[in-house]
Scaffold this active site. Structure first.
Site, mmCIF file in Angstrom:
data_model
loop_
_atom_site.group_PDB
_atom_site.id
_atom_site.type_symbol
_atom_site.label_atom_id
_atom_site.label_comp_id
_atom_site.label_asym_id
_atom_site.label_seq_id
_atom_site.Cartn_x
_atom_site.Cartn_y
_atom_site.Cartn_z
ATOM 1 N N THR A 1 48.814 37.205 47.682
ATOM 2 C CA THR A 1 48.122 36.419 46.811
ATOM 3 C C THR A 1 47.730 36.728 45.173
ATOM 4 O OG1 THR A 1 46.048 37.480 48.028
ATOM 5 C CG2 THR A 1 46.600 35.604 49.193
ATOM 6 N N CYS A 2 47.833 36.033 44.441
ATOM 7 C CA CYS A 2 47.125 36.459 43.189
ATOM 8 C C CYS A 2 46.242 37.318 43.283
ATOM 9 C CB CYS A 2 47.201 34.338 42.469
ATOM 10 S SG CYS A 2 48.345 34.085 42.220
ATOM 11 N N PRO A 3 46.364 38.476 42.105
ATOM 12 C CA PRO A 3 47.744 38.506 40.997
ATOM 13 C C PRO A 3 48.726 39.512 41.469
ATOM 14 C CG PRO A 3 45.596 39.903 40.901
ATOM 15 C CD PRO A 3 45.106 39.451 42.292
ATOM 16 N N GLY A 4 48.821 39.113 43.307
ATOM 17 C CA GLY A 4 49.897 40.090 43.011
ATOM 18 C C GLY A 4 51.279 40.736 42.455
ATOM 19 N N GLN B 1 50.183 29.672 41.930
ATOM 20 C CA GLN B 1 49.700 30.172 40.719
ATOM 21 C C GLN B 1 50.192 30.861 39.648
ATOM 22 O OE1 GLN B 1 45.642 31.809 41.572
ATOM 23 N NE2 GLN B 1 45.103 32.391 39.279
#
Ligand SMILES: Cc1cc2nc3c(=O)[nH]c(=O)nc-3n(C[C@H](O)[C@H](O)[C@H](O)COP(=O)(O)OP(=O)(O)OC[C@H]3O[C@@H](n4cnc5c(N)ncnc54)[C@H](O)[C@@H]3O)c2cc1C
Lengths: 80, 379
Positions: free
Chosen positions: A18-21, A47
């Site tokens: 998931t962001c910011p991964g 995103q």
């Protein structure tokens, strides 16, 4: 540019993160890369398609293409 | 036939799991049907959250250490040995010069710091992600009376998702109470376009940082540190002069994971609900070692350990495992030296930090003490 003609020097698979991964994975890969290297980032986070170009713009790296592969995106970034 | 469960790593996840299994499977262990082994590469269990308090002179590293032998149930075979290799085909581990077989393996090897990947980081930056690092930072903070303190989040993911925010808010309060704040500027840098990876925490933090006059630089990914000039440069071209640089260093998982071919950067890919490795049979990973996108937090390691204990209990009893992890993470957030709030979230629910209070700060300090009961499996 058609993604078929892009030869990536390294592929970073961030699918499932998931962001910011995905962006952090790309930043890490660019950090390790040589100038001119192309990184292919695989991400299924929507995103990434906006965050990565924004970051590339800010950091002066170049997004070569964003390809929608159905269940994920292939984002090609060249280190400048 | 004895079902052999091997756990690698005697940190938060590994110890909670070992003690939980010892309790659940006591009859089977006593009958010789199940054996639980816990491998750790040092004699002590380390409770890392203490290091944040060490940096401000509130605790000593020794407060975060206890011998594993005092914490681990006698039914567990505790082995103070580093595991040097894992063969998932043969289902064996190499440790202490010998080879040990397993039927179920749980990897709980945590995170380690990688301070060499950024030029100048080792020499130029302080941090609180280790025992000696946090005492070195404490000494530096004690003699810091004026200038520019920069807290730069370089590694992401990193342990404790809120620690960088806690650090700057505690530093702000600490310097104010010592009458030094007017002579000290504080800047917080974060790698993406907001102040935190989680947008709800970022929204909560932004006005609080502004209120305290803590400057913020977002989209800041450290590229190089020049200790002689006190200069931190980002990949985005921003330059920051600093007098004291505190970083959240890049993290990697254990070398063992990389060397054994279980994960490129030391994290193991697992199913985010079952915690079973996606590419290897009978292997679980919990805590920081599990690559599931949840924060690297002790609370997550604890909840995951409980899930895996239930699943392994079902497996050894020839029942279908049904317990799953819902992504639950809970972190206290120190917002100064004597007030705190907390965030709690899971895969379906976002965090919503509440109003900071003294009660929550004291709850956090009480948790730090009662942690030892958690590790023993009593709480
Ligand atoms: C300053 C700081 C503040 C924190 N604050 C909080 C907080 O407020 N709340 C929160 O929830 N979390 C917090 N954390 C995070 C929390 O400490 C970690 O997420 C947690 O310890 C992870 O547990 P783990 O079991 O995965 O790994 P660890 O607790 O790190 O344990 C891993 C163990 O494995 C051992 N090991 C590694 N490789 C091998 C090998 N090859 N063979 C044998 N043994 C091996 C290690 O020596 C270690 O003992 C904080 C962390 C830090 C640094």
């Amino acid at each position: 540019m058609s993604t078929e003609s892009i030869d990536a020097d390294r592929t970073v698979d961030s699918r499932g993160a998931t962001c910011p991964g995905p962006m952090m994975d790309l930043v890490g890969a660019i950090r390790d890369a040589e100038v001119g290297d192309v990184i292919e980032l695989l991400s299924d986070a929507e995103q990434s398609t906006t965050d990565i170009p924004a970051w590339a713009d800010e950091s002066g790296n170049e997004v070569l293409a964003i390809d929608d592969a159905g269940d994920h995106y292939q984002i090609y970034v060249r280190k400048t | 036939m004895t079902h052999r469960i091997a756990i690698i790593g005697g940190g938060t996840g590994g110890v909670v799991l070992a003690n939980n299994l010892a309790e659940r499977l006591a009859p089977e262990i006593d009958a010789g049907e199940v054996a639980v082994s816990l491998f750790n590469d040092g004699e002590d269990h380390i409770y890392k959250p203490v290091w944040l308090y060490v940096a401000f002179g509130q605790r000593e590293p020794a407060d975060g250490r206890r011998p594993l032998a005092e914490l681990v149930d006698d039914r567990v075979d505790l082995r103070i040995e580093r595991v040097d290799d894992i063969d998932t085909e043969e289902k064996t581990l190499s440790a202490g010069g010998g080879t040990v077989g397993y039927d179920s393996l749980v990897i709980a090897t945590g995170s380690q710091m990688d301070t060499e990947s950024i030029d100048g980081l080792d020499e130029g930056g302080y941090h609180f992600y280790g025992e000696s690092a946090s005492t070195e930072l404490r000494d530096e903070l004690l003699s810091f009376t004026e200038g520019h303190l920069v807290l730069s989040v370089i590694g992401n993911p990193h342990m404790c998702p809120v620690a960088p925010l806690e650090f700057v808010m505690m530093a702000d309060d600490w310097f104010r109470s010592r009458g030094l704040r007017e002579d000290i500027d504080i800047t917080y840098t974060y790698p993406i376009m907001r102040t935190h990876g989680n947008e709800h925490i970022a929204e909560w933090a932004r006005p609080r940082l502004a209120e305290r006059d803590i400057a913020v630089e977002t989209m800041f990914n450290a590229e190089a540190i020049d200790p002689s000039d006190g200069m931190l440069t980002s990949m985005e071209g921003t330059e920051l002069d600093y007098d004291l640089l505190v970083t959240i260093p890049p993290h990697t998982g254990s070398d063992l994971i990389t060397q054994a071919g279980l994960g490129e950067t030391g994290w193991v890919d697992v199913d985010s609900h079952t915690l079973e490795a996606t590419e290897f049979d009978d292997v679980y990973a919990i805590g920081d070692a599990a690559a599931i996108g949840v924060p690297k937090a002790g609370s997550a390691a604890h909840y995951q350990a409980n899930v895996v204990a239930k699943r392994l209990t079902s497996t050894v009893r020839d029942q279908q495992p049904t317990a799953t992890y819902d992504g639950k993470t809970l972190c206290f957030v120190e917002t100064g030296m004597d007030e705190a709030t907390y965030v709690s979230f899971d895969y379906n629910n976002d965090p919503s930090p509440g109003r900071p209070s003294r009660t929550l700060h004291w709850s956090k300090l009480a948790y730090n003490e009662s942690y030892w009961l958690t590790a023993r499996g009593l709480l």
